[in-house]
Enzyme design. Structure first.
Site, short mmCIF file in Angstrom:
data_model
loop_
_atom_site.label_atom_id
_atom_site.label_comp_id
_atom_site.label_asym_id
_atom_site.label_seq_id
_atom_site.Cartn_x
_atom_site.Cartn_y
_atom_site.Cartn_z
N TYR A 48 4.82 7.87 17.84
CA TYR A 48 5.02 8.97 16.89
C TYR A 48 6.25 9.80 17.25
O TYR A 48 6.98 10.26 16.36
CB TYR A 48 3.75 9.84 16.78
CG TYR A 48 2.74 9.18 15.88
CD1 TYR A 48 2.83 9.31 14.50
CD2 TYR A 48 1.74 8.37 16.40
CE1 TYR A 48 1.95 8.66 13.66
CE2 TYR A 48 0.85 7.71 15.57
CZ TYR A 48 0.96 7.86 14.20
OH TYR A 48 0.10 7.20 13.37
N HIS A 100 -2.07 10.64 3.43
CA HIS A 100 -2.18 10.08 4.78
C HIS A 100 -1.75 11.05 5.87
O HIS A 100 -1.47 10.64 6.99
CB HIS A 100 -1.36 8.78 4.87
CG HIS A 100 -1.91 7.67 4.02
ND1 HIS A 100 -1.21 6.53 3.69
CD2 HIS A 100 -3.13 7.53 3.42
CE1 HIS A 100 -1.97 5.74 2.93
NE2 HIS A 100 -3.12 6.34 2.75
P1 OAD Z 1 4.89 -0.57 2.57
O1 OAD Z 1 5.78 -0.74 3.74
O2 OAD Z 1 3.61 -1.33 2.54
O3 OAD Z 1 5.65 -0.95 1.24
C1 OAD Z 1 6.92 -0.44 0.96
C2 OAD Z 1 7.27 -0.88 -0.44
O4 OAD Z 1 8.51 -0.31 -0.77
C3 OAD Z 1 7.39 -2.38 -0.66
O5 OAD Z 1 6.71 -2.74 -1.83
C4 OAD Z 1 8.90 -2.61 -0.82
O6 OAD Z 1 9.18 -3.66 -1.72
C5 OAD Z 1 9.34 -1.28 -1.39
N1 OAD Z 1 10.71 -0.87 -1.08
C6 OAD Z 1 11.42 -1.07 0.05
N2 OAD Z 1 12.62 -0.48 -0.03
C7 OAD Z 1 12.67 0.13 -1.23
C8 OAD Z 1 13.64 0.93 -1.90
N3 OAD Z 1 14.83 1.25 -1.33
N4 OAD Z 1 13.36 1.39 -3.15
C9 OAD Z 1 12.17 1.08 -3.74
N5 OAD Z 1 11.22 0.34 -3.15
C10 OAD Z 1 11.46 -0.13 -1.91
O7 OAD Z 1 4.65 1.01 2.42
P2 OAD Z 1 3.45 1.77 1.69
O8 OAD Z 1 3.08 1.10 0.42
O9 OAD Z 1 3.82 3.20 1.64
O10 OAD Z 1 -0.72 3.97 5.90
O11 OAD Z 1 2.30 1.58 2.75
C11 OAD Z 1 1.06 2.15 2.50
C12 OAD Z 1 0.44 2.59 3.78
O12 OAD Z 1 0.39 1.51 4.71
C13 OAD Z 1 1.21 3.65 4.55
O13 OAD Z 1 1.01 4.95 4.07
C14 OAD Z 1 0.66 3.50 5.91
C15 OAD Z 1 0.72 2.02 6.03
O14 OAD Z 1 -0.15 1.49 6.91
C16 OAD Z 1 -1.20 4.65 6.91
O15 OAD Z 1 -0.55 4.94 7.87
C17 OAD Z 1 -2.63 5.05 6.74
#
Ligand code: OAD
Length: 250
Positions: A48, A100
């Site tokens: 972190y 989160h």
């Molecule tokens: P992810 O890392 O799972 O997904 C990121 C998404 O952003 C993917 O679908 C990529 O295609 C997209 N992406 C990447 N770069 C981008 C850009 N410049 N513009 C638009 N889209 C882009 O992240 P989250 O969905 O936020 O939870 O993950 C959900 C949760 O999983 C997080 O909050 C965290 C993690 O484990 C906890 O910590 C509880």
């Protein structure tokens, strides 16, 4: 509005999934658990501390700023975010539901203790003491974030559900839509009749279910979306304020 890690990607904050791993040889899923913290709080806090330094060296990008613009243009706008980095707030967003948690806060882990679960700001960066200790009782602090296997904060979850089930439109930006219950919110909105649009660099499991997917980087797409939406809203307001000049000829 629902956002995920993709919104912060262009600020230099790595996403969780995808080709660029978040941190060295560790996977977020292996560090973001209570079990990992109990086993090695120093390791978890080092992770972190690393992320906090990364974020503090970053600036909100064009997507964060466009989202803050949208909030200023709409009464009742709510931003539900899975991000814990605080970049939305730094961009000027105010109506934020943090599903989160937030890496800039911590809470006491000593049970039973008057300060157990008490949340405190933890802005020192980098941390001078790892793991940091509770100022009240000296016990270990933990980051005020949701780890795997933990429930979401009840108030944030309930608020996000109310918003999703009552909104007219939802933008879903930069999330892989695989982590529930956050990933269900666009479907709750869709089921309740909202117009749902996702913005992502790739298709996701919800792409087939939403009204439209705008493929592209959030920092490119969101300023354009915000400017068009705000322009359309301005036109609609002008039309309703001046019904005579806008009415069709008799
Ligand atoms: P992810 O890392 O799972 O997904 C990121 C998404 O952003 C993917 O679908 C990529 O295609 C997209 N992406 C990447 N770069 C981008 C850009 N410049 N513009 C638009 N889209 C882009 O992240 P989250 O969905 O936020 O939870 O993950 C959900 C949760 O999983 C997080 O909050 C965290 C993690 O484990 C906890 O910590 C509880």
């Amino acid at each position: 509005m629902l956002t995920g890690a993709g919104v912060s990607q262009e600020s230099g904050v790595p996403t969780f999934r995808g080709e660029e791993g978040l941190w060295r040889q560790y996977r977020a899923e292996e560090l973001a658990t209570w079990q990992a913290f109990e086993t090695d709080p120093r390791l978890v806090w080092s992770w972190y501390d690393y992320r906090r330094q990364l974020v503090s060296d970053s600036e909100p990008n064009a997507a964060h700023l466009a989202i803050a613009d949208l909030e200023r243009g709409f009464d009742g706008f709510t931003l539900i975010t899975q991000n814990t980095d605080g970049l939305h707030e730094r961009a000027g967003s105010e109506a934020i539901v943090e599903l989160h948690g937030n890496i800039w806060r911590a809470r006491c882990t000593r049970e039973p203790c008057a300060c157990y679960q008490t949340v405190c700001e933890l802005t020192e960066n980098p941390l001078s003491e790892i793991p940091p200790l509770c100022a009240e009782c000296g016990a270990l602090l933990r980051p005020d974030v949701v780890w795997y296997g933990e429930p979401l904060p009840m108030d944030a979850y309930e608020r996000s559900h109310v918003v999703a089930s009552s909104c007219e439109a939802m933008l879903v930006v930069g999330t892989s839509a695989v982590v529930h219950p956050a990933a269900s919110l666009p479907l709750v909105a869709k089921h309740a009749g909202a117009f749902v649009v996702e913005v992502n660099t790739a298709y996701t499991p919800i792409s087939a279910l939403v009204d439209a997917t705008l493929l592209g980087r959030a920092g490119d797409v969101m300023p354009e979306v915000a400017s068009r939406v705000l322009e359309a809203r301005g036109e609609a307001e002008r039309a309703s304020a001046d019904p005579v000049s806008n009415s069709a000829p008799a």
